[in-house]
Design an enzyme around this catalytic site. Structure first.
Site, short mmCIF file in Angstrom:
data_model
loop_
_atom_site.label_atom_id
_atom_site.label_comp_id
_atom_site.label_asym_id
_atom_site.label_seq_id
_atom_site.Cartn_x
_atom_site.Cartn_y
_atom_site.Cartn_z
N GLU A 92 8.97 3.24 21.80
CA GLU A 92 8.81 4.66 21.50
C GLU A 92 7.73 5.31 22.36
O GLU A 92 7.24 6.40 22.03
CB GLU A 92 8.46 4.85 20.02
CG GLU A 92 9.55 4.40 19.06
CD GLU A 92 10.79 5.27 19.09
OE1 GLU A 92 10.91 6.11 20.00
OE2 GLU A 92 11.65 5.10 18.22
N HIS A 110 3.44 6.49 14.19
CA HIS A 110 4.89 6.62 13.94
C HIS A 110 5.29 5.56 12.94
O HIS A 110 4.95 4.38 13.11
CB HIS A 110 5.67 6.47 15.24
CG HIS A 110 7.13 6.25 15.04
ND1 HIS A 110 7.93 7.08 14.30
CD2 HIS A 110 7.96 5.25 15.50
CE1 HIS A 110 9.18 6.62 14.30
NE2 HIS A 110 9.22 5.52 15.02
N HIS A 112 8.44 4.25 9.75
CA HIS A 112 9.77 4.38 9.15
C HIS A 112 9.62 4.45 7.63
O HIS A 112 10.39 3.83 6.89
CB HIS A 112 10.65 3.19 9.54
CG HIS A 112 11.00 3.15 10.99
ND1 HIS A 112 11.79 2.15 11.53
CD2 HIS A 112 10.67 3.96 12.02
CE1 HIS A 112 11.93 2.36 12.83
NE2 HIS A 112 11.25 3.45 13.15
N TYR A 131 0.92 22.16 -1.60
CA TYR A 131 0.12 22.92 -0.63
C TYR A 131 -0.45 22.06 0.50
O TYR A 131 -0.89 22.59 1.53
CB TYR A 131 -1.02 23.65 -1.33
CG TYR A 131 -2.06 22.76 -1.98
CD1 TYR A 131 -3.07 22.18 -1.22
CD2 TYR A 131 -2.05 22.52 -3.34
CE1 TYR A 131 -4.04 21.37 -1.79
CE2 TYR A 131 -3.01 21.71 -3.93
CZ TYR A 131 -4.00 21.14 -3.15
OH TYR A 131 -4.94 20.34 -3.74
N HIS A 172 15.40 8.49 10.83
CA HIS A 172 14.52 7.62 11.63
C HIS A 172 13.16 7.40 10.96
O HIS A 172 12.82 6.27 10.64
CB HIS A 172 14.35 8.26 13.02
CG HIS A 172 13.61 7.41 14.00
ND1 HIS A 172 13.78 7.52 15.36
CD2 HIS A 172 12.67 6.45 13.83
CE1 HIS A 172 12.99 6.65 15.98
NE2 HIS A 172 12.29 5.99 15.06
N TYR A 227 -12.48 22.53 3.63
CA TYR A 227 -12.49 21.41 2.69
C TYR A 227 -13.34 20.25 3.23
O TYR A 227 -13.34 19.97 4.43
CB TYR A 227 -11.08 20.92 2.41
CG TYR A 227 -10.99 19.75 1.49
CD1 TYR A 227 -11.16 19.90 0.12
CD2 TYR A 227 -10.76 18.47 1.97
CE1 TYR A 227 -11.08 18.81 -0.75
CE2 TYR A 227 -10.68 17.38 1.12
CZ TYR A 227 -10.85 17.56 -0.23
OH TYR A 227 -10.77 16.49 -1.09
#
Length: 231
Positions: A92, A110, A112, A131, A172, A227
């Site tokens: 990837e 990344h 799955h 939110y 994916h 925050y």
């Protein structure tokens, strides 16, 4: 508490790496292992990268994270040319490099993750059920399906990421980025949680989840900017 010992190395990249790259590699491996421990990845189905200057350190293809060692450091330039290590980078890589070339990302995760992947098969955008979508820049889009590891997928991902720090990849998984590995990981975990929340709420027979309005999300986004602790 005993110090964790890394196993025998497979590659020889560590001797060519500087102190900064070696430290970043250890953090990358810890983050990759965390994706497995937290149920976001099964086996070697995800990948993690971190940028150090013009070098992108990335998990190698097909190596279980619990077997990665300091000597397995794998790095490429922004042009994709391998500059550290001998192991083949993740398949990837085009997605990771596309993010670094077009954003100020310091790290990419990344996965799955199962709930997020399920949502990617159902809707073109994760409904505004919470939110915390504001922490990713707004409603989370789904990038249209393309074969993994292709430039087509990287292009679809970039369009879905416009103005966002995370998106879903149809049939994916997920991809998120942040200034640090911790931030990129936290965004991945938050995205998976929101997907699980929506799937859970929408599965109640006869009821439909209430969703936030764009105005409500914008107000939450403004509050999220302030925050946390201020140094």
């Amino acid at each position: 508490m005993t110090e964790q010992r890394w196993g025998d190395g497979h590659g020889t990249g560590l001797r060519d790496a500087g102190e900064q790259e070696a430290h970043a590699w250890r953090e990358l491996v810890a983050t990759a292992r965390r994706t497995v421990a937290d149920g976001l990845v099964v086996g070697t189905s995800g990948n993690v990268s971190v940028r150090v200057g013009d070098t992108v350190l990335v998990t190698p293809s097909g190596v279980p994270y619990d077997r990665l060692t300091p000597d397995d450091i794998t790095g490429v330039g922004l042009d994709g040319r391998q500059v550290l290590g001998t192991l083949v980078p993740t398949s990837e890589l085009p997605m990771h490099l596309a993010v670094y070339r077009t954003t100020d990302a310091g790290a990419v995760v990344h996965t799955h993750a199962v709930h997020a992947t399920a949502v990617s098969t159902l809707v073109p955008e994760l409904p505004l059920v919470h939110y915390m979508a504001g922490a990713l820049g707004g409603p989370v889009r789904v990038a249209p399906y393309a074969t993994y590891g292709t430039e087509e997928l990287a292009g679809n991902m970039l369009r879905a990421l416009a103005g966002r720090s995370g998106c879903l990849l149809q049939n994916h998984g997920t991809i998120t980025y942040g200034a640090t590995l911790d931030q990129a990981f936290d965004r991945t975990a938050q995205l998976e949680w929101m997907c699980r929340l929506w799937l859970t709420a929408s599965s109640v027979p006869g009821l439909t989840p209430s969703l936030l309005s764009p105005e409500q999300l914008a107000e939450a986004q403004e509050r999220l900017r302030g925050y946390g602790q201020r140094r």
